[in-house]
Scaffold this motif. Structure first.
Motif, mmCIF file in Angstrom:
data_model
loop_
_atom_site.group_PDB
_atom_site.id
_atom_site.type_symbol
_atom_site.label_atom_id
_atom_site.label_comp_id
_atom_site.label_asym_id
_atom_site.label_seq_id
_atom_site.Cartn_x
_atom_site.Cartn_y
_atom_site.Cartn_z
ATOM 1 N N LEU A 84 -42.924 -80.635 17.958
ATOM 2 C CA LEU A 84 -43.835 -81.783 17.926
ATOM 3 C C LEU A 84 -45.097 -81.468 17.136
ATOM 4 O O LEU A 84 -45.552 -82.259 16.316
ATOM 5 N N ILE A 85 -45.668 -80.270 17.402
ATOM 6 C CA ILE A 85 -46.927 -79.933 16.730
ATOM 7 C C ILE A 85 -46.702 -79.755 15.227
ATOM 8 O O ILE A 85 -47.480 -80.247 14.404
ATOM 9 N N ILE A 86 -45.622 -79.066 14.873
ATOM 10 C CA ILE A 86 -45.372 -78.854 13.442
ATOM 11 C C ILE A 86 -45.058 -80.184 12.773
ATOM 12 O O ILE A 86 -45.499 -80.453 11.644
ATOM 13 N N GLY A 87 -44.345 -81.067 13.480
ATOM 14 C CA GLY A 87 -44.140 -82.422 12.965
ATOM 15 C C GLY A 87 -45.467 -83.117 12.698
ATOM 16 O O GLY A 87 -45.651 -83.770 11.673
ATOM 17 N N GLY A 88 -46.414 -82.921 13.624
ATOM 18 C CA GLY A 88 -47.756 -83.488 13.451
ATOM 19 C C GLY A 88 -48.449 -82.922 12.228
ATOM 20 O O GLY A 88 -49.078 -83.658 11.458
ATOM 21 N N TYR A 89 -48.318 -81.610 12.025
ATOM 22 C CA TYR A 89 -48.917 -80.982 10.840
ATOM 23 C C TYR A 89 -48.351 -81.590 9.572
ATOM 24 O O TYR A 89 -49.080 -81.855 8.612
ATOM 25 N N VAL A 90 -47.040 -81.798 9.559
ATOM 26 C CA VAL A 90 -46.408 -82.370 8.366
ATOM 27 C C VAL A 90 -47.000 -83.751 8.080
ATOM 28 O O VAL A 90 -47.330 -84.071 6.933
ATOM 29 N N LEU A 91 -47.194 -84.534 9.156
ATOM 30 C CA LEU A 91 -47.823 -85.849 8.988
ATOM 31 C C LEU A 91 -49.224 -85.714 8.396
ATOM 32 O O LEU A 91 -49.608 -86.472 7.499
ATOM 33 N N VAL A 92 -50.017 -84.735 8.932
ATOM 34 C CA VAL A 92 -51.376 -84.526 8.413
ATOM 35 C C VAL A 92 -51.319 -84.218 6.915
ATOM 36 O O VAL A 92 -52.072 -84.791 6.125
ATOM 37 N N MET B 31 -56.761 -86.333 13.977
ATOM 38 C CA MET B 31 -56.711 -86.048 12.540
ATOM 39 C C MET B 31 -55.800 -87.040 11.848
ATOM 40 O O MET B 31 -56.153 -87.621 10.813
ATOM 41 N N ILE B 32 -54.614 -87.256 12.413
ATOM 42 C CA ILE B 32 -53.654 -88.173 11.803
ATOM 43 C C ILE B 32 -54.236 -89.586 11.762
ATOM 44 O O ILE B 32 -54.204 -90.256 10.727
ATOM 45 N N PHE B 33 -54.836 -89.999 12.891
ATOM 46 C CA PHE B 33 -55.279 -91.389 12.960
ATOM 47 C C PHE B 33 -56.524 -91.650 12.114
ATOM 48 O O PHE B 33 -56.647 -92.734 11.555
ATOM 49 N N VAL B 34 -57.424 -90.669 12.027
ATOM 50 C CA VAL B 34 -58.589 -90.869 11.149
ATOM 51 C C VAL B 34 -58.137 -90.933 9.697
ATOM 52 O O VAL B 34 -58.638 -91.748 8.913
#
Lengths: 253, 244
Positions: free
Chosen positions: B163-171, B234-237
């Protein structure tokens, strides 16, 4: 200057206001959804009072003692007059800012050790791991990460290189480490990125970043001044995983 | 010496140890590098005493109040067995603690100033405060959603790194599309949403949930809520800065 006790009272007011939504949510769910009495209610309430009073005293003390001096120092160290004397050269070299990097690392380390949220997580991790993760071990690992992060972040501001290269590079290291680090540390390591940056670290580090970005010729505070907090939240993840890898490796030998 | 006074003195000594590094760093740089005596020593000492006392009270309060209530709530929700209410609680906790967070208010105001200087929004006070308010709500919603996701992860035992690495990819993907000025603020916003009261409470909740469910290891599954709460802003901003 207002008397000290007035500062304490007004800070206490702000702290209570900040905590009010949390208290309302806890109370609302306890009364209307769970419908169970809070075990040891009086002790819990006393604990909340301690937390509020403690935070208020802590914040007033910081504002009184640490922040003015820290901000002043960030200004003085980034001041071109201190670095070059009267003859400010046209071009700058990052080596001229050596003391700024050392200061960034040292203040990052020191403020992280004093960060109350990190202390809370370290106490919890120590209890949950039955002592395998030391309170001081975790705090020092996180603090070293913040120190490295702030030093690199100030270097970035001085050189003006794009922030996202560093952050994306850091993510790559985190991903690689995740694959090899002990499984039990991963969640805690990810958490330690978020807890390092709160009450003590953020104001000082922000002052350092904005001061540096306004003082270095050719940098703008708006574009280059931000990003230090991001470094301070990314590098502890790396250092905490490294700490676990190192302890595992030493145990194996 | 009565035991509670001895305990208090021990706690005080711990706080002094916690704060000693800052004093050393500031002292060293003031005297050796900048080459000036430390100004206003009296006020400094008074401030230091307050900081030590404050930290001592805070830690005692953690053990008496914030840790027990976080864990008790987790156990109570586990006994009640209602997933919906647990998730509603998780969302309310994330949203409620973030929307009023002073650090977030400051970041939102900065972001509005950047957007106005950039010409993305009109450089008027109303436009700026509207933008800042929208950003605050966005970040608070994202933290609420993040805590819900984090609680679901604990319940289901999903591995956190995916999940976290998926989030990083999104960032990283969002960074490519977002305006340059917003990137620094977005990256910084991850650190500002987790306040000193929220962190112990949320940590205790996660650890309590993981301990109350059979087959979950509190060390592997209990931590990680803070990580979700710091990644999602971070993603949402970035999204907010790109879309508006």
């Amino acid at each position: 200057m207002t008397p000290l006790w007035q500062d304490v009272l007004s800070t206490l007011g702000t702290t209570i206001r900040d905590v009010l939504p949390i208290a309302a949510i806890l109370l609302g769910f306890q009364l209307f959804v769970l419908r169970t009495p809070v075990p040891h209610l009086r002790r819990v309430l006393l604990g909340f009072v301690y937390v509020l009073v403690g935070l208020a005293l802590f914040l007033v003390g910081l504002e009184e003692a640490l922040f003015p001096l820290g901000r002043l120092m960030a200004e003085q160290l980034t001041d071109p007059a201190l670095l070059y004397g009267d003859a400010v050269p046209d071009g700058i070299h990052w080596r001229d800012y050596g003391w700024v990097f050392v200061f960034g690392a040292a203040i990052g380390f020191a403020t992280t050790i004093a960060e109350p949220s990190l202390l809370a997580v370290a106490i919890k991790a120590n209890a949950v791991s039955a002592g395998a993760i030391g309170v001081w071990g975790l705090r020092i690992a996180v603090a070293l990460g913040v120190a490295a992060g702030i030093a690199l972040g100030t270097f970035r501001i001085v050189t003006g290189t794009p922030l996202h290269y560093y952050i994306i590079g850091g993510y790559c290291i985190v991903v690689l480490q995740t694959a090899v680090a002990p499984r039990t540390i991963i969640a805690l390591a990810y958490d330690s990125g978020g807890v390092t940056t709160s009450t003590v670290t953020v104001p000082l580090v922000t002052a350092l970043g904005l001061g540096l970005a306004s003082a270095v010729p050719g940098r703008s505070p708006l574009v280059d001044g931000f990003g230090l907090i991001a470094f301070a939240s990314l590098f502890p993840i790396i250092s905490v995983m490294a700490y676990a890898q190192l302890s595992e490796w030493m145990a194996r030998r | 010496m009565p035991p509670h006074i001895r305990q208090f003195l021990q706690a005080l000594r711990g706080s002094v140890q916690d704060l000693l590094p800052i004093a050393l760093v500031i002292g060293f740089f003031q005297v050796v590098v900048v080459g000036q005596p430390v100004p206003d020593t009296g006020r400094l000492l008074l401030g230091a005493v307050l900081v030590v006392l404050g930290l001592t009270f805070f830690v005692r309060g953690l053990e008496l109040g914030l840790f027990p209530i976080g864990e008790d709530l987790a156990w109570a929700f586990a006994r009640k067995g209602s997933l919906t209410w647990l998730l509603v609680f998780a969302f309310a906790l994330g949203f409620g603690t973030t929307v009023a967070e002073p650090a977030l208010i400051a970041v939102a105001a900065e972001a509005a100033a950047v957007a106005a200087a950039d010409g993305a929004i009109a450089d008027l006070p109303e436009a700026r405060s509207g933008y800042a308010m929208g950003l605050r709500i966005t970040v608070a919603l994202s933290v609420g959603a993040a805590i819900v996701l984090g609680v679901l992860r604990i319940l289901k035992g999903w591995p956190i790194h995916r999940l976290i690495i998926g989030g990083y990819v999104l960032v990283v993907v969002m960074t490519a599309f977002a305006p340059d000025e917003i990137v620094g603020i977005a990256y910084d916003s991850g650190g500002v949403t987790t306040s000193t009261v929220t962190v112990p409470l949320v940590t205790a909740l996660g650890v309590g949930l993981a301990s109350s469910i059979r087959g979950r290891n509190p060390m592997v599954d209990g931590f990680g809520l803070i990580a979700f709460a710091s990644l999602s802003p971070m993603i949402f901003v970035l999204v907010y800065g790109t879309v508006l």
